[in-house]
Scaffold this motif. Structure first.
Motif, PDB file in Angstrom:
ATOM      1  N   SER A 182       0.828  -1.218   0.051  1.00 44.31           N
ATOM      2  CA  SER A 182       0.017  -0.070   0.083  1.00 44.31           C
ATOM      3  C   SER A 182       0.789   1.331  -0.072  1.00 44.31           C
ATOM      4  CB  SER A 182      -1.234  -0.032   1.251  1.00 44.31           C
ATOM      5  OG  SER A 182      -0.194   0.187   2.329  1.00 44.31           O
ATOM      6  N   LEU A 183       0.269   2.447  -0.351  1.00 45.51           N
ATOM      7  CA  LEU A 183       0.961   3.656  -0.569  1.00 45.51           C
ATOM      8  C   LEU A 183       1.328   3.883   0.886  1.00 45.51           C
ATOM      9  CD1 LEU A 183       2.007   6.269  -1.751  1.00 45.51           C
ATOM     10  CD2 LEU A 183      -0.516   6.941  -1.672  1.00 45.51           C
ATOM     11  N   ILE A 184       0.356   3.879   1.970  1.00 46.78           N
ATOM     12  CA  ILE A 184       0.665   4.385   3.397  1.00 46.78           C
ATOM     13  C   ILE A 184       1.924   3.596   3.725  1.00 46.78           C
ATOM     14  CG2 ILE A 184      -0.676   2.873   4.658  1.00 46.78           C
ATOM     15  CD1 ILE A 184      -1.475   5.319   6.289  1.00 46.78           C
ATOM     16  N   ASN A 185       2.169   2.275   3.395  1.00 47.45           N
ATOM     17  CA  ASN A 185       3.168   1.607   3.977  1.00 47.45           C
ATOM     18  C   ASN A 185       4.758   2.156   3.223  1.00 47.45           C
ATOM     19  OD1 ASN A 185       2.286  -0.077   6.072  1.00 47.45           O
ATOM     20  ND2 ASN A 185       1.412  -1.370   4.563  1.00 47.45           N
ATOM     21  N   GLU A 186       4.432   2.437   1.875  1.00 45.61           N
ATOM     22  CA  GLU A 186       5.465   3.059   1.064  1.00 45.61           C
ATOM     23  C   GLU A 186       5.961   4.151   1.828  1.00 45.61           C
ATOM     24  OE1 GLU A 186       6.272   5.194  -3.013  1.00 45.61           O
ATOM     25  OE2 GLU A 186       4.812   3.703  -3.001  1.00 45.61           O
ATOM     26  N   ILE A 187       4.968   5.026   2.374  1.00 47.68           N
ATOM     27  CA  ILE A 187       5.498   6.719   2.971  1.00 47.68           C
ATOM     28  C   ILE A 187       6.104   6.045   4.436  1.00 47.68           C
ATOM     29  CG2 ILE A 187       4.397   8.405   3.809  1.00 47.68           C
ATOM     30  CD1 ILE A 187       2.424   8.328   1.790  1.00 47.68           C
ATOM     31  N   ARG A 224       7.750   3.513   5.125  1.00 46.14           N
ATOM     32  CA  ARG A 224       9.190   3.076   5.065  1.00 46.14           C
ATOM     33  C   ARG A 224      10.289   3.992   4.734  1.00 46.14           C
ATOM     34  NH1 ARG A 224       6.151  -1.486   3.045  1.00 46.14           N
ATOM     35  NH2 ARG A 224       6.253  -0.662   0.885  1.00 46.14           N
ATOM     36  N   THR A 225       9.752   5.055   4.109  1.00 43.32           N
ATOM     37  CA  THR A 225      10.823   5.893   3.393  1.00 43.32           C
ATOM     38  C   THR A 225      11.112   7.199   4.125  1.00 43.32           C
ATOM     39  OG1 THR A 225      11.323   6.808   1.378  1.00 43.32           O
ATOM     40  CG2 THR A 225       9.196   7.144   1.815  1.00 43.32           C
ATOM     41  N   ASP A 226      12.367   7.714   4.054  1.00 42.46           N
ATOM     42  CA  ASP A 226      12.561   8.931   4.528  1.00 42.46           C
ATOM     43  C   ASP A 226      12.339  10.063   3.478  1.00 42.46           C
ATOM     44  OD1 ASP A 226      13.319   7.688   6.558  1.00 42.46           O
ATOM     45  OD2 ASP A 226      15.551   7.522   6.354  1.00 42.46           O
ATOM     46  N   ALA A 227      12.485   9.861   2.294  1.00 42.34           N
ATOM     47  CA  ALA A 227      12.470  10.711   1.386  1.00 42.34           C
ATOM     48  C   ALA A 227      11.055  11.335   0.964  1.00 42.34           C
ATOM     49  CB  ALA A 227      12.882  10.113  -0.191  1.00 42.34           C
ATOM     50  N   PRO A 228      10.679  12.514   0.447  1.00 41.66           N
ATOM     51  CA  PRO A 228       9.586  13.018   0.120  1.00 41.66           C
ATOM     52  C   PRO A 228       8.725  12.137  -0.911  1.00 41.66           C
ATOM     53  CG  PRO A 228      11.479  14.701   0.115  1.00 41.66           C
ATOM     54  CD  PRO A 228      12.003  13.651   0.153  1.00 41.66           C
ATOM     55  N   VAL A 229       7.463  12.234  -0.655  1.00 41.73           N
ATOM     56  CA  VAL A 229       6.582  11.364  -1.668  1.00 41.73           C
ATOM     57  C   VAL A 229       5.647  12.154  -2.349  1.00 41.73           C
ATOM     58  CG1 VAL A 229       5.120   9.355  -1.950  1.00 41.73           C
ATOM     59  CG2 VAL A 229       7.047   9.099  -0.149  1.00 41.73           C
ATOM     60  N   ARG A 230       5.612  11.993  -3.638  1.00 43.41           N
ATOM     61  CA  ARG A 230       4.443  12.768  -4.225  1.00 43.41           C
ATOM     62  C   ARG A 230       3.318  11.974  -4.520  1.00 43.41           C
ATOM     63  NH1 ARG A 230       3.860  16.839  -7.642  1.00 43.41           N
ATOM     64  NH2 ARG A 230       2.295  16.646  -9.418  1.00 43.41           N
ATOM     65  N   ILE A 231       2.206  12.556  -3.847  1.00 43.83           N
ATOM     66  CA  ILE A 231       0.985  11.784  -3.861  1.00 43.83           C
ATOM     67  C   ILE A 231       0.027  12.009  -4.901  1.00 43.83           C
ATOM     68  CG2 ILE A 231      -1.090  11.709  -2.125  1.00 43.83           C
ATOM     69  CD1 ILE A 231       1.519  11.073  -0.951  1.00 43.83           C
ATOM     70  N   THR A 232       0.014  11.123  -5.760  1.00 44.08           N
ATOM     71  CA  THR A 232      -0.754  11.060  -6.946  1.00 44.08           C
ATOM     72  C   THR A 232      -2.048  10.380  -6.845  1.00 44.08           C
ATOM     73  OG1 THR A 232       0.150   9.175  -7.871  1.00 44.08           O
ATOM     74  CG2 THR A 232       1.480  11.463  -8.544  1.00 44.08           C
ATOM     75  N   ASP A 233      -2.178   9.418  -5.808  1.00 42.22           N
ATOM     76  CA  ASP A 233      -3.321   8.930  -5.453  1.00 42.22           C
ATOM     77  C   ASP A 233      -4.481   9.800  -5.001  1.00 42.22           C
ATOM     78  OD1 ASP A 233      -5.230   7.186  -4.130  1.00 42.22           O
ATOM     79  OD2 ASP A 233      -4.013   5.569  -3.889  1.00 42.22           O
ATOM     80  N   PRO A 234      -5.565   9.770  -5.753  1.00 37.62           N
ATOM     81  CA  PRO A 234      -6.432  11.009  -5.285  1.00 37.62           C
ATOM     82  C   PRO A 234      -7.212  10.496  -4.142  1.00 37.62           C
ATOM     83  CG  PRO A 234      -7.325   9.349  -7.104  1.00 37.62           C
ATOM     84  CD  PRO A 234      -5.772   9.036  -6.987  1.00 37.62           C
TER      85      PRO A 234
END
Length: 342
Positions: free
Chosen positions: A78-83, A85-95
């Motif tokens: 899932s996107l939330i788990n990806e976020i 797990r990461t320290d880097a900024p994430v571009r939110i394209t998922d509406p």
């Protein structure tokens, strides 16, 4: 997606129950269609009136699966788990994620920080997360985790989500299920269905009136007490359009000796709330809004919670609580009284 347990699925719990009256024989143009299934760790039920079946179970399951891919902590991809797990900024394209994130910031601000989607480390620490625990935390452990909690530690700049601290993790379980109900309701309306009830995990959204002209009637169930073996329905609301959700501490908790630990965690102190509220039933236009605020109400002293709801536009609340003598009582906002059926 696994969300917090809802206490109204059990006969002795706080519950919301909804029923439909049978269509009048003189209105053959509309038929009653029902869809039932299992998703997000719970059940769903959709009832709608139309002249033909235009929504399938497969489509509903697909919609909920897409939302899971966005916000479920129980889906490794899932996107939330990806976020998380990461320290880097994430571009939110998922509406889906973007809409829930924006509303979360709004409710966080309006609630003075009581609603906070960065509570994931605390939820896990107290044993209500994805991983099991073998003991409850002490104050030192709580204080260490608090350093990673706070929506001021994560910023949304345009579509970019930026963590100010790498240890920050998100948990949208307090609002995402209500959002799922709204998405399903929107899917029905996009197909011209204007008379329906959508229920997912006890969260409801309705639009009517029904073909026979009556409003949807929703019962509020009270917990069993010492002098009775089963819960009873004492209050019924009648609504034509809107959403009703409930947060409760009656079923989901941990027992530590004589201490009952609620799954509603204070993001400011790091400890579970202890204010005597058993359940908070919230009415609003959208299920996402109601779902977010039912958690806020659970976090407040009873009188403060009612006053807060009275100040909010488009949000009403019905609270069941225990007083200082342990007696189960209820109270409600001024607008909720107008929803009570005669």
């Amino acid at each position: 997606m696994q969300y917090r347990d809802k206490p109204w699925y059990y006969s002795t719990s706080i519950a919301i129950l909804c029923w439909f009256l049978t269509l009048n024989a003189g209105e053959p143009a509309f038929k009653k269609f029902q869809l039932n299934g299992y998703a997000q760790g719970t059940t769903y039920a959709i009832t709608y009136y139309a002249n033909r079946q235009s929504v399938s179970k497969a489509t509903v399951d697909s919609i909920l699966s897409v939302i899971d891919s966005s916000m479920s902590l129980y889906k490794p991809y899932s996107l939330i788990n990806e976020i998380n797990r990461t320290d880097a900024p994430v571009r939110i394209t998922d509406p889906h994620f973007y809409r829930v994130l924006r509303r979360s910031y709004d409710i966080h601000r309006r609630s003075g920080g009581l609603f906070d989607i960065t509570v994931a480390p605390l939820v896990q620490l107290w044993g209500f997360g994805v991983q099991a625990i073998d003991h409850l935390p002490d104050s030192t452990m709580v204080d260490s985790v608090l350093a990673c909690v706070g929506m001021d530690k994560v910023k949304l700049r345009g579509r970019r989500l930026i963590k100010k601290q790498p240890c920050v993790q998100l948990d949208m379980n307090g609002i995402a299920q209500g959002y799922s109900v709204d998405v399903l309701a929107g899917h029905l309306e996009a197909r011209g269905i204007l008379c329906y009830l959508v229920e997912l995990g006890g969260e409801l959204r309705v639009r009517g009136p029904k073909p026979d002209g009556t409003l949807f009637r929703i019962g509020i169930e009270r917990p069993a007490q010492a002098n009775r073996r089963r819960a009873v329905i004492d209050d019924v609301v009648a609504i034509q359009k809107g959403a009703i959700t409930t947060a409760g501490s009656y079923r989901k908790f941990l027992q530590d000796g004589d201490r009952r630990v609620s799954h509603h965690i204070n993001p400011k102190t790091g400890h579970p709330f202890t204010n005597g509220i058993i359940s908070a039933t919230v009415y609003s236009d959208e299920a996402m809004t109601a779902d977010g605020y039912d958690n806020v109400i659970m976090a407040m002293p009873v009188a403060e919670a009612v006053a807060f709801a009275n100040r909010l536009k488009g949000v009403e609340v019905f609270i069941i609580y225990k007083d200082q003598q342990g007696v189960v009582r209820d109270t409600m906002s001024l607008g909720f009284r107008q929803l009570i059926a005669n």
